[in-house]
Design an enzyme around this catalytic site. Sequence first.
Site, PDB file in Angstrom:
ATOM      1  N   GLU A 249       0.944  -1.028   0.127  1.00  0.00           N
ATOM      2  CA  GLU A 249      -0.037  -0.182   0.092  1.00  0.00           C
ATOM      3  C   GLU A 249       0.899   1.178   0.073  1.00  0.00           C
ATOM      4  O   GLU A 249       2.091   1.151   0.443  1.00  0.00           O
ATOM      5  CB  GLU A 249      -0.844  -0.104   1.238  1.00  0.00           C
ATOM      6  CG  GLU A 249      -1.806  -0.929   1.373  1.00  0.00           C
ATOM      7  CD  GLU A 249      -2.608  -0.961   2.606  1.00  0.00           C
ATOM      8  OE1 GLU A 249      -2.826   0.191   3.055  1.00  0.00           O
ATOM      9  OE2 GLU A 249      -3.305  -1.757   3.115  1.00  0.00           O
ATOM     10  N   LYS A 251       2.550   4.486   1.487  1.00  0.00           N
ATOM     11  CA  LYS A 251       2.599   5.048   2.748  1.00  0.00           C
ATOM     12  C   LYS A 251       2.329   6.610   2.978  1.00  0.00           C
ATOM     13  O   LYS A 251       2.923   7.260   2.503  1.00  0.00           O
ATOM     14  CB  LYS A 251       3.838   4.485   3.398  1.00  0.00           C
ATOM     15  CG  LYS A 251       4.160   4.980   4.976  1.00  0.00           C
ATOM     16  CD  LYS A 251       5.415   4.402   5.568  1.00  0.00           C
ATOM     17  CE  LYS A 251       5.454   4.468   6.955  1.00  0.00           C
ATOM     18  NZ  LYS A 251       5.327   5.900   7.499  1.00  0.00           N
ATOM     19  N   ARG A 256      -2.042   9.714  11.828  1.00  0.00           N
ATOM     20  CA  ARG A 256      -2.823   8.237  11.841  1.00  0.00           C
ATOM     21  C   ARG A 256      -4.338   8.546  12.849  1.00  0.00           C
ATOM     22  O   ARG A 256      -3.974   9.202  13.731  1.00  0.00           O
ATOM     23  CB  ARG A 256      -1.957   7.255  12.357  1.00  0.00           C
ATOM     24  CG  ARG A 256      -2.818   5.956  12.507  1.00  0.00           C
ATOM     25  CD  ARG A 256      -1.529   5.081  12.882  1.00  0.00           C
ATOM     26  NE  ARG A 256      -2.246   3.612  12.948  1.00  0.00           N
ATOM     27  CZ  ARG A 256      -1.544   2.553  12.870  1.00  0.00           C
ATOM     28  NH1 ARG A 256      -0.506   2.506  12.888  1.00  0.00           N
ATOM     29  NH2 ARG A 256      -2.035   1.473  12.823  1.00  0.00           N
ATOM     30  N   ARG A 271      -2.770   8.173  17.464  1.00  0.00           N
ATOM     31  CA  ARG A 271      -2.309   6.995  18.136  1.00  0.00           C
ATOM     32  C   ARG A 271      -1.604   7.134  19.371  1.00  0.00           C
ATOM     33  O   ARG A 271      -1.364   5.958  20.049  1.00  0.00           O
ATOM     34  CB  ARG A 271      -1.231   6.586  17.126  1.00  0.00           C
ATOM     35  CG  ARG A 271       0.114   7.551  17.077  1.00  0.00           C
ATOM     36  CD  ARG A 271       1.115   7.334  15.892  1.00  0.00           C
ATOM     37  NE  ARG A 271       1.977   6.405  16.539  1.00  0.00           N
ATOM     38  CZ  ARG A 271       3.007   5.816  15.596  1.00  0.00           C
ATOM     39  NH1 ARG A 271       2.835   6.209  14.168  1.00  0.00           N
ATOM     40  NH2 ARG A 271       3.800   5.084  16.011  1.00  0.00           N
ATOM     41  N   GLU A 301      -5.136   7.398   7.233  1.00  0.00           N
ATOM     42  CA  GLU A 301      -3.996   8.630   7.508  1.00  0.00           C
ATOM     43  C   GLU A 301      -4.533   9.770   7.031  1.00  0.00           C
ATOM     44  O   GLU A 301      -5.029   9.961   5.815  1.00  0.00           O
ATOM     45  CB  GLU A 301      -2.776   8.233   6.681  1.00  0.00           C
ATOM     46  CG  GLU A 301      -1.657   9.100   6.879  1.00  0.00           C
ATOM     47  CD  GLU A 301      -0.931   8.724   8.069  1.00  0.00           C
ATOM     48  OE1 GLU A 301      -1.173   7.499   8.861  1.00  0.00           O
ATOM     49  OE2 GLU A 301       0.234   9.235   8.412  1.00  0.00           O
ATOM     50  N   PHE A 341      -7.015   2.535   5.833  1.00  0.00           N
ATOM     51  CA  PHE A 341      -5.988   1.603   5.476  1.00  0.00           C
ATOM     52  C   PHE A 341      -6.429   0.057   6.321  1.00  0.00           C
ATOM     53  O   PHE A 341      -6.041  -0.932   5.928  1.00  0.00           O
ATOM     54  CB  PHE A 341      -4.585   1.711   5.557  1.00  0.00           C
ATOM     55  CG  PHE A 341      -4.042   2.146   6.783  1.00  0.00           C
ATOM     56  CD1 PHE A 341      -3.972   1.429   7.695  1.00  0.00           C
ATOM     57  CD2 PHE A 341      -3.822   3.780   6.747  1.00  0.00           C
ATOM     58  CE1 PHE A 341      -3.510   1.988   9.049  1.00  0.00           C
ATOM     59  CE2 PHE A 341      -3.276   4.072   8.003  1.00  0.00           C
ATOM     60  CZ  PHE A 341      -3.026   3.343   9.106  1.00  0.00           C
ATOM     61  N   LYS A 424       7.416  -1.632   6.802  1.00  0.00           N
ATOM     62  CA  LYS A 424       7.546  -0.346   6.010  1.00  0.00           C
ATOM     63  C   LYS A 424       8.943   0.012   5.307  1.00  0.00           C
ATOM     64  O   LYS A 424      10.037  -0.652   5.694  1.00  0.00           O
ATOM     65  CB  LYS A 424       7.264   1.045   6.898  1.00  0.00           C
ATOM     66  CG  LYS A 424       8.342   0.674   8.172  1.00  0.00           C
ATOM     67  CD  LYS A 424       7.976   1.846   9.231  1.00  0.00           C
ATOM     68  CE  LYS A 424       8.914   1.947  10.252  1.00  0.00           C
ATOM     69  NZ  LYS A 424       8.548   2.881  11.407  1.00  0.00           N
TER      70      LYS A 424
HETATM   71  P1  AMP Z   1       6.204   5.036  11.102  1.00  0.00           P
HETATM   72  O1  AMP Z   1       5.387   6.112  11.759  1.00  0.00           O
HETATM   73  O2  AMP Z   1       7.374   5.576  10.157  1.00  0.00           O
HETATM   74  O3  AMP Z   1       6.462   4.084  12.312  1.00  0.00           O
HETATM   75  O4  AMP Z   1       5.202   4.446  10.092  1.00  0.00           O
HETATM   76  C1  AMP Z   1       3.864   3.740  10.594  1.00  0.00           C
HETATM   77  C2  AMP Z   1       2.663   4.817  10.256  1.00  0.00           C
HETATM   78  O5  AMP Z   1       2.693   5.108   8.816  1.00  0.00           O
HETATM   79  C3  AMP Z   1       1.665   4.448  10.682  1.00  0.00           C
HETATM   80  O6  AMP Z   1       1.434   4.637  12.069  1.00  0.00           O
HETATM   81  C4  AMP Z   1       0.575   5.272   9.846  1.00  0.00           C
HETATM   82  O7  AMP Z   1       0.554   6.491  10.504  1.00  0.00           O
HETATM   83  C5  AMP Z   1       1.515   5.274   8.508  1.00  0.00           C
HETATM   84  N1  AMP Z   1       0.490   4.719   7.356  1.00  0.00           N
HETATM   85  C6  AMP Z   1       0.756   5.619   6.294  1.00  0.00           C
HETATM   86  N2  AMP Z   1       0.294   4.894   5.309  1.00  0.00           N
HETATM   87  C7  AMP Z   1      -0.114   3.759   5.772  1.00  0.00           C
HETATM   88  C8  AMP Z   1      -0.904   2.575   5.488  1.00  0.00           C
HETATM   89  N3  AMP Z   1      -1.115   2.282   4.033  1.00  0.00           N
HETATM   90  N4  AMP Z   1      -0.780   1.358   6.102  1.00  0.00           N
HETATM   91  C9  AMP Z   1      -0.598   1.539   7.593  1.00  0.00           C
HETATM   92  N5  AMP Z   1       0.193   2.629   8.057  1.00  0.00           N
HETATM   93  C10 AMP Z   1       0.268   3.703   7.245  1.00  0.00           C
END
Ligand code: AMP
Length: 587
Positions: A249, A251, A256, A271, A301, A341, A424
């Site tokens: 998907e 990102k 969030r 979150r 998001e 998502f 990710k």
């Molecule tokens: P990080 O904050 O770098 O740990 O990345 C995780 C965050 O990416 C999640 O907490 C979401 O806020 C965001 N996110 C954006 N797009 C997506 C998606 N398609 N699926 C899940 N998380 C996503």
Amino acid sequence: MLYSELAETFDRLESTGSRLEMTSILADFFRRTDRKDLRTVIYLSQGKLHPDFYPQVLGMADKLVLKAISSTSGASEQKTEALWVETGDPGTVAERLISRKKQTTLFSEELTVDRVFKRLTLIENSGGKDSQDKKIDHLSNLLHDSGPLEARYLCRTVTGRMRVGAGDMTILDALAEAFATKEDRPSIERAFNITCDIGLVGEIIANGGMDAIRSVKVTVGNPVKVMLAERLPSIPEIIERMGGRCAMEYKYDGIRVQAHIGKDSVRLFSRRLEDLTSNFPDIAQSLRTHCKSSEAIIEGECVAVHPETGFMLPFQNVTHRRKKHGMDDAVRDIPVRIFMFDILYEGGNDLTSVPYGQRRKILEDKFAIGGMIQISSAKTIESAEEGEKFFASALADRCEGIMAKSLSEESVYRAGSRGFLWIKYKKDYQESLTDSFDLAVVGAFYGMGKRAGKYGALLMAAYNPEYGRFETVCKLGTGFDDAFLDGMPELLDGGKRETKPASVDAEMIPDVWFEPSVVLEVTAAEITLSPVHTAARNIIAEGSGLGIRFPRFTGRVRDDKLPEQATSVDEITEMFRLQPGSSPDQE
Ligand code: AMP
């Protein structure tokens, strides 16, 4: 139950550094607690009156507390204040000045847990013109019937300083020890992760045992702890780890949001469990009208888009929606879309144990997509080439990377956990050795030269959930612009402490300590073994911790994250191991 029994337990907890011992002190206490008081006792042991997602917080200024201490103890205001300047802790001031346990007389009443809870609730709810006087009166009422130990903890509770080490994990361990077995611990934690209410979990297990715990379900209105992703350094490694096939998907780079869509109302949580409904009233309303089901919980998001072109804009733009004032203007000037998502609940069904592929289908079926309600771009990927192509299209569409999601039958929604079911991969990973870190500020060093008179550098820490402690990883002095340097005292000084907070593990001694509360995003060149930093001490090499080299502030204050949601020590250890050639374990 008498509050003095609780205060004695807090005192015992504070005087041990061993988590095992804390667990058994708490377990023993929970067993002895009247069932009707257990929920309150659990909240109070964390310095709270409710679960974290309640909007109210108990916060009384030190000066007001000093007034209450002075009026109840008979000590002069000057003497009270001098003692406060000396100790920095209203709890210690109260303990020293309120020196005798009162005899119960006609004019006093026993200090029970129930009475304390009710008065503290009155303090929390005091508003209006004479709110300060009301708060002082309520606290004085309690102090009047306190002994020194009770006074210590009452004053720490009302000023938000109750840190006796009863973190969520320790309480869950204690509940397992008191009412179940070690083997039941994962089910108890799951009940907590899907309700975010540790007092409720305590009440359920004490009254209904493990059967009641196992039948706890996700419900609209109680936020669910978010599932988090692991990271890997390249697309081919992701595909391999996923067994050759996965979903990918986009990102999105926004905020969030977990939306709880009820029959007539919608609540949005961040979150870190803050209520964001008033920041995105337009999204809340549209979610209700676009949802074909009477009730649902979804995640997505929220991303700001350009008012004319509709292109997605970087993260900073959506943060304007978090400001408290001028929300009507912000709603007009900063259009936002939600890219959904995941779906965790729908029409009476808890979907957290349903595999990702089916959840995604339900999400697609149950919403009318259009306008500000969008769904994340997704594709099934079966080779590294397909993955690279999808990643390139995500960047071209102004996303920060991709999220790979497992298509296996085990791919459930793991509330509150980070794992390889989601992986990710971001643009930054191609540019530098490591991903960015979100680190908690635990101290500051006074500046020199151009920064004289200001904070010049900060002591930064990662979180170790196993011990509930913050372990240092770097001294951060780069990436601050003048505005940030000038704003540092306002951002940080609320948490200033004279001595090292109990939750911090550090060998480097800053000029000023802070109770961890502010999280900053930091990039770095690499992770190295460090003789001074305490993160993952003795894990990779005996006598060394892990530190990060050339840390740089990205300009992003992660006010969407609690300090406990900072990058964890385990993640840093994992990233260190992934660095080519830097781990002693690697050939
Ligand atoms: P990080 O904050 O770098 O740990 O990345 C995780 C965050 O990416 C999640 O907490 C979401 O806020 C965001 N996110 C954006 N797009 C997506 C998606 N398609 N699926 C899940 N998380 C996503």
